[in-house]
Design a protein around this motif. Structure first.
Motif, PDB file in Angstrom:
ATOM      1  N   VAL A   1      74.808  -7.520  34.071  1.00  0.00           N
ATOM      2  CA  VAL A   1      73.966  -7.749  35.249  1.00  0.00           C
ATOM      3  C   VAL A   1      73.186  -6.486  35.612  1.00  0.00           C
ATOM      4  N   ASN A   2      71.877  -6.559  35.449  1.00  0.00           N
ATOM      5  CA  ASN A   2      70.967  -5.465  35.816  1.00  0.00           C
ATOM      6  C   ASN A   2      69.845  -6.068  36.645  1.00  0.00           C
ATOM      7  N   ILE A   3      69.761  -5.658  37.892  1.00  0.00           N
ATOM      8  CA  ILE A   3      68.762  -6.237  38.796  1.00  0.00           C
ATOM      9  C   ILE A   3      67.872  -5.134  39.348  1.00  0.00           C
ATOM     10  N   THR A   4      66.575  -5.412  39.328  1.00  0.00           N
ATOM     11  CA  THR A   4      65.578  -4.391  39.639  1.00  0.00           C
ATOM     12  C   THR A   4      64.583  -4.913  40.662  1.00  0.00           C
ATOM     13  N   SER A   5      64.200  -4.040  41.577  1.00  0.00           N
ATOM     14  CA  SER A   5      63.066  -4.335  42.448  1.00  0.00           C
ATOM     15  C   SER A   5      61.841  -3.667  41.846  1.00  0.00           C
ATOM     16  N   ASP A   6      60.814  -4.469  41.571  1.00  0.00           N
ATOM     17  CA  ASP A   6      59.630  -3.875  40.951  1.00  0.00           C
ATOM     18  C   ASP A   6      58.344  -4.571  41.377  1.00  0.00           C
ATOM     19  N   PRO A   7      57.751  -4.114  42.472  1.00  0.00           N
ATOM     20  CA  PRO A   7      56.494  -4.725  42.910  1.00  0.00           C
ATOM     21  C   PRO A   7      55.285  -4.286  42.096  1.00  0.00           C
ATOM     22  N   THR A   8      55.507  -3.543  41.034  1.00  0.00           N
ATOM     23  CA  THR A   8      54.371  -3.144  40.177  1.00  0.00           C
ATOM     24  C   THR A   8      54.181  -4.114  39.008  1.00  0.00           C
ATOM     25  N   VAL A   9      55.040  -5.134  38.883  1.00  0.00           N
ATOM     26  CA  VAL A   9      54.880  -6.081  37.770  1.00  0.00           C
ATOM     27  C   VAL A   9      53.669  -6.967  38.040  1.00  0.00           C
ATOM     28  N   PRO A  10      52.654  -6.913  37.199  1.00  0.00           N
ATOM     29  CA  PRO A  10      51.447  -7.707  37.471  1.00  0.00           C
ATOM     30  C   PRO A  10      51.741  -9.200  37.415  1.00  0.00           C
ATOM     31  N   GLY A  11      51.005  -9.952  38.187  1.00  0.00           N
ATOM     32  CA  GLY A  11      51.072 -11.409  38.103  1.00  0.00           C
ATOM     33  C   GLY A  11      52.129 -12.050  38.951  1.00  0.00           C
ATOM     34  N   THR A  12      52.985 -11.270  39.570  1.00  0.00           N
ATOM     35  CA  THR A  12      54.073 -11.860  40.344  1.00  0.00           C
ATOM     36  C   THR A  12      53.775 -11.815  41.835  1.00  0.00           C
ATOM     37  N   ARG A  13      54.336 -12.800  42.555  1.00  0.00           N
ATOM     38  CA  ARG A  13      54.215 -12.813  44.005  1.00  0.00           C
ATOM     39  C   ARG A  13      55.110 -11.691  44.548  1.00  0.00           C
ATOM     40  N   GLY A  14      54.642 -10.970  45.545  1.00  0.00           N
ATOM     41  CA  GLY A  14      55.408  -9.824  46.007  1.00  0.00           C
ATOM     42  C   GLY A  14      55.019  -8.564  45.262  1.00  0.00           C
ATOM     43  N   THR A  15      53.921  -8.625  44.530  1.00  0.00           N
ATOM     44  CA  THR A  15      53.381  -7.433  43.886  1.00  0.00           C
ATOM     45  C   THR A  15      52.357  -6.805  44.824  1.00  0.00           C
ATOM     46  N   PHE A  16      52.424  -5.498  44.951  1.00  0.00           N
ATOM     47  CA  PHE A  16      51.496  -4.811  45.849  1.00  0.00           C
ATOM     48  C   PHE A  16      51.364  -3.355  45.433  1.00  0.00           C
ATOM     49  N   GLY A  17      50.421  -2.672  46.010  1.00  0.00           N
ATOM     50  CA  GLY A  17      50.271  -1.245  45.765  1.00  0.00           C
ATOM     51  C   GLY A  17      51.045  -0.413  46.771  1.00  0.00           C
ATOM     52  N   PHE A  18      51.127  -0.948  47.994  1.00  0.00           N
ATOM     53  CA  PHE A  18      51.821  -0.261  49.092  1.00  0.00           C
ATOM     54  C   PHE A  18      52.531  -1.329  49.926  1.00  0.00           C
ATOM     55  N   ASP A  19      53.713  -1.002  50.413  1.00  0.00           N
ATOM     56  CA  ASP A  19      54.351  -1.978  51.295  1.00  0.00           C
ATOM     57  C   ASP A  19      53.705  -1.906  52.679  1.00  0.00           C
TER      58      ASP A  19
END
Lengths: 477, 509
Positions: B321-339
């Motif tokens: 089990v490896n879980i990552t937060s990554d809002p830099t993945v293109p194409g996904t909802r919840g992707t952004f440059g800045f929170d």
């Protein structure tokens, strides 16, 4: 009691939009737009919320929101456009008309959409202003709310615990006009309070809301919630099984929230799915169970009409345990061959669907203590959490118990209980109700604008606690 | 006020073109116009605040639904407003207003200060560590603007889906929909950050409901909860192959009516990607939100079974089990440059080889807990305060195909597509039902089963994960998620591949 003028001048609870201006502009745009028919509404809400936890106010908020939505109908085909200020009204009307024209141009047949007319839906029994607007709520400003928060935090700290919650007030507005002559506007206050007190392993919860801040009785609520949290320390595990249960008002309300999904929505009724389609007029619950959506009573969050401008009618779901009627909007009423009950609704991220918005259950003659006193061995359940529909036909839901739950032994609250999973047919439980309390509280309905459910404590046998597999059961009297 | 020190550009539009339709309602001319309003709000806040940030957001959303027996339902929603957050003598204040003129900007700023002052002295003062300002632009990569797709194309697609799903007569209800959103999110704070983001989302859904008088069953695609939405253009909708799945969705809804009910007991499971994504959301994402861990959500959304002391040492799951937060993945909802409080998007390991490494945190919560800021402060537009919401939180893939995973399963059950979900307020005790399940015997799918459910306790469940399928099986699912008081929506996604879990309790609901 107070009129709107008093509310508007009693502090910073200003309306989101000038109501007279909004009504005039809506009426103008629906009558001069380029569609066959048009309706439009303005939904405004000014809300002030004092949210606290961990001995401090961590999220104090003053939020004003406004939605201006226009629906254009061309050859029976409808489209909507919305914006967040009256400045965009004409643009919204143009967008809606453009989309409706596009729909009509590509459709193979005329559509069925229509707007409400004043001839078909004359003024109904709208709640009077004194039932909607309260000076006590207008006076429930930051200072007043901070004093309540301080009291809750101090009272919890005095017993070695902590308090978390949200206390707030709001002013809601709905203005509707249609090209068929409807022009309606209303403004209503709202006061709300939610409090959780934690002491050691115990938590207790209070929630209530309504038009009047005075009716929240927050001083008493804080004391009772703290006392119950103290009593709930040292939670024990309960053996899974079926128990006679006394459900607190919030737990009862959570069960009743599922009723529309069992078949009392216009969409399900029109599709021939669910309780109303299968069992209209039949007894499915105890005759002590009387539940209706009624926006005309001084209970919960009354409001006179819906976003289509249709006056709300009382819709009985379970009248003395007998299956009543579904809520409808213009579309589903036409499908069912009747008249709209005034329950059109549009939620964010969702398909527009009818929504019951002010569900209430009739109170009974007993006190909650009376209900508990009548139980030899059972459970008291204050609150449920994360309940979800499992089986629409059987009315089965699953969820967990939360906060102050106790064993009942010989008519008295006994040892406190740890949270526990349950899977239970709501209909089967309502068929076994043998006691209803005399005091109701109100909880909000998530994702429903101005949505509320008001319920008292109830007692019923055969509440199944624990994740053990169960056979299907259907509510029968 | 600190000057901007770190110009940042993340995932820029490769064409370098601006989208002339992005301001179709004509409210906000450009980034410079928004910037002027942000400065006006910061000025109105006054100089005697500890900290202030301002968000100006313009959003436009398009929704079109077709439903069996009903006219199409189409709407477009435009929304523009400002939210001002201040810290005054250690007390927070927040006010928001729809933008109808300059007066609203000043009113929001002044009310935020007044709201903060009312709470000064109640509890320990908030001390937000200062940081250098971060400025930049971010734009979703879009190949086909969903707002420029013709009405005829969108309606034709949905009509095709409805026809495909509703072939069998016992399909009593069917719905299909497409949605698109574009947002212009502008941010400024008293530390010097100045940020402009232009985000686009596109999505689609379909669901068929069959009923025969004895039972009601539904099937959906590509996600049973609000369909699927990605941070992309219309190409995302086309990539879902909705037409290729419509007939199957309708037929499976009908087949479920007469399928045997899934049994109860204990079994080994292969859980499909959609259900895994919801499992991540409910039993990992929420449990790792630092504001829950600190008790901020106790009255409403609940807390977490984790404590601050668990970070860095708690065994959450098996080594798989490896879980990552990554809002830099293109194409996904919840992707952004800045929170939504200006923290640049960063990839953060949350659980590594089963051990908790980080939380989903905001500046306030991180400061109180003494943990890193992971850029998860997010809000539902201008009207609401940022709270700790998931970003794109995903399960890192392992190896092998779904068929190889089923082979490794041997005897058990394969299930997918959530039907019901419930978990306690500490995110421990859960129960999930799936729309569909199959018996698996010697690695091969057998009978279709209905009403499948499983339940357990979060760390025990994740501790029983034996394997996760490979990258070729990963699917990303966009979700709306509710939190906060008043409740607001967060928009996020979870990536998942099917996984093999041993000895789970089934038939619990």
């Amino acid at each position: 009691m107070s009129g709107a003028a008093e509310v508007f001048t009693a502090g910073a609870l200003a309306p989101a939009v000038d109501q007279d201006e909004a009504l005039e502009r809506l009426a103008t745009v629906v009558n001069t737009g380029g569609a066959d028919a048009m309706d439009a509404f303005v939904m405004g809400r000014t809300g002030q919320y004092t949210r606290f936890a961990d001995g401090r106010i961590h999220q104090p908020q003053d939020i004003t929101e406004l939605q201006v939505m226009v629906r254009a109908v061309v050859d029976g085909h409808a489209a909507r456009a919305a914006t967040s200020s009256l400045r965009g009204l004409e643009r919204a009307a143009a967008e809606a008309t453009r989309m409706a024209r596009s729909l009509a141009a590509t459709a193979s047949a005329p559509g069925m959409a229509a707007v409400a007319s004043v001839a078909d839906y004359p003024e109904g029994n709208c709640p009077p202003g004194e039932m909607l607007r309260y000076a006590s709520t207008a006076a429930f400003d930051e200072g007043a709310r901070v004093r309540v928060v301080r009291k809750a935090i101090d009272a919890a700290a005095a017993v070695g615990g902590s308090a978390a919650g949200m206390i707030g007030r709001a002013l809601s507005q709905l203005v509707v006009a249609t090209s068929a002559g409807i022009a309606r506007a209303t403004t209503a206050t709202e006061a709300m309070a939610g409090l959780t007190v934690a002491v050691d392993d115990s938590t207790s919860h209070f929630i209530d809301l309504g038009r009047s801040a005075d009716r929240l009785h927050l001083g008493r609520a804080v004391s009772a919630t703290v006392a119950q949290a103290v009593a709930g320390r040292g939670r024990a595990e309960l053996t899974p099984g079926e128990y006679t249960a006394v459900l607190g008002p919030e737990a009862t309300a959570e069960l009743l929230e599922f009723l529309p999904g069992f078949g009392f929505s216009g969409e399900l009724a029109a599709a021939g799915v669910g309780l109303w389609s299968a069992s209209a007029g039949q007894r499915v619950a105890s005759d002590l169970v009387d539940v209706a959506d009624d926006a005309l009573v001084d209970l919960g969050l009354p409001l006179g009409f819906d976003i289509e401008g249709v006056p709300k009618r009382r819709v009985p779901f379970l009248g003395a345990g007998v299956v009543g009627s579904p809520v409808t909007d213009l579309r589903t009423a036409a499908q069912l061959g009747g008249r709209s009950s005034g329950h059109a609704h549009i939620a964010r991220e969702e398909v527009p669907e009818t929504r019951a918005a002010n569900i209430g259950m009739r109170t009974g003659p007993s006190t909650e203590a009376d209900l508990i006193a009548g139980v030899e061995r059972g459970v008291y359940l204050q609150r449920f959490w994360y309940t979800r529909l499992v089986d629409r036909t059987a009315g089965t839901i699953t969820g967990v118990t939360r906060d102050a739950c106790f064993e009942i032994v010989d008519g008295r609250l006994g040892r406190p209980l740890a949270g526990m999973r349950f899977t239970q047919s709501v209909l089967a439980l309502l068929a076994r109700v043998d006691g209803v309390a005399d005091v109701a509280r109100t909880v909000p309905v998530m994702n429903v604008w101005n949505g509320a459910i008001t319920a008292p404590a109830i007692r019923a046998n055969g509440f199944r606690l624990g994740a053990a597999p169960l056979k299907r059961e259907r509510g029968t009297a | 006020m600190t000057q901007s020190t770190t110009p940042t550009t993340a995932h820029g539009d490769p064409t370098g073109r601006s989208n002339p339709e992005a301001h179709a309602w004509g409210e906000m001319a450009d980034d410079a116009g928004a910037a002027r309003i942000l400065e006006q709000a910061l000025s109105a806040v006054g100089a005697d605040v500890d900290f202030a940030d301002v968000r100006l957001i313009e959003a436009e959303e398009l929704r079109l639904y077709h439903r069996l027996g009903a006219d199409p339902d189409e709407r477009i929603e435009h929304n523009l407003g400002i939210g001002v957050r201040v810290l005054v003598d250690g007390a927070w204040g927040f006010a928001s207003r729809p933008l109808n003129g300059d007066a609203d900007v000043v009113a929001a700023a002044r009310r935020a200060v007044a709201v903060a002052r009312a709470g000064v002295g109640l509890g320990p003062p908030v001390r937000l560590p200062t940081r250098p300002g971060t400025s930049g632009n971010h734009r979703t990569t879009v190949l086909t603007d969903p707002f420029l797709v013709s009405d005829a194309r969108r309606h034709a697609l949905l009509a095709e889906l409805l026809a495909g799903m509703s072939g069998p007569s016992v399909v009593r209800d069917a719905q299909a929909g497409v949605n698109a959103k574009r947002q212009h999110r502008h941010y400024a704070d008293t530390e010097g950050s100045r940020q402009h983001q232009h985000l686009v989302e596109s999505g689609a859904m379909m669901v068929a409901t069959a009923a025969d008088g004895h039972d009601v069953q539904r099937r959906s695609f590509p996600n049973s909860f609000h369909g699927n939405t990605g941070g992309a253009g219309w190409e995302f909708v086309l990539g879902l192959d909705m037409p290729g799945n419509a007939v199957r969705v309708g037929e499976e809804a009908v087949a479920l009516l007469t399928a045997p009910v899934a049994p109860a007991g204990t079994a080994d499971l292969v859980i499909g990607a959609q259900q895994v994504s919801l499992q991540i959301h409910e039993s990992c994402g929420h449990a790792l939100e630092l504001d829950r861990i600190l008790g901020d959500e106790q009255n409403f959304a609940g807390t977490s079974f984790l404590s601050v002391a668990d970070v860095g040492r708690f065994r959450y799951g098996s080594p798989a089990v490896n879980i990552t937060s990554d809002p830099t993945v293109p194409g996904t909802r919840g992707t952004f440059g800045f929170d939504d409080e200006g923290t640049p998007a960063i990839r953060t390991p949350l659980i590594s080889e089963g051990i908790v490494k980080n939380t989903l945190s905001s500046r306030d919560s991180a400061a109180r807990a003494g943990l890193p800021v992971t850029g998860a402060a997010r809000s539902d537009g201008w009207a609401y305060l940022p709270v700790c919401f998931s970003t794109h939180v995903h399960l890192e893939p392992g190896e092998g195909s779904l068929d190889e995973l089923l082979d490794r399963l041997g005897d058990g059950y394969y299930l997918d597509d959530n039907r019901s979900w419930s978990i306690d307020d500490r995110r421990l005790n859960f129960q999930f039902g799936s729309e569909i399940a199959y018996e698996v015997r010697r690695g091969r799918r057998g009978r279709l089963l209905k009403n499948f459910s499983y339940g357990g306790v979060t760390p025990q469940f994740w501790g029983a994960v034996e394997a996760v399928a490979g990258p070729e099986e990963v699917r990303n699912f966009g979700y709306p998620c509710g939190k906060g008081e008043p409740k607001q929506w967060g928009f996020l996604s979870h990536g998942a591949a099917p996984m093999l879990v041993r000895q789970q309790r089934i038939g619990v609901a």
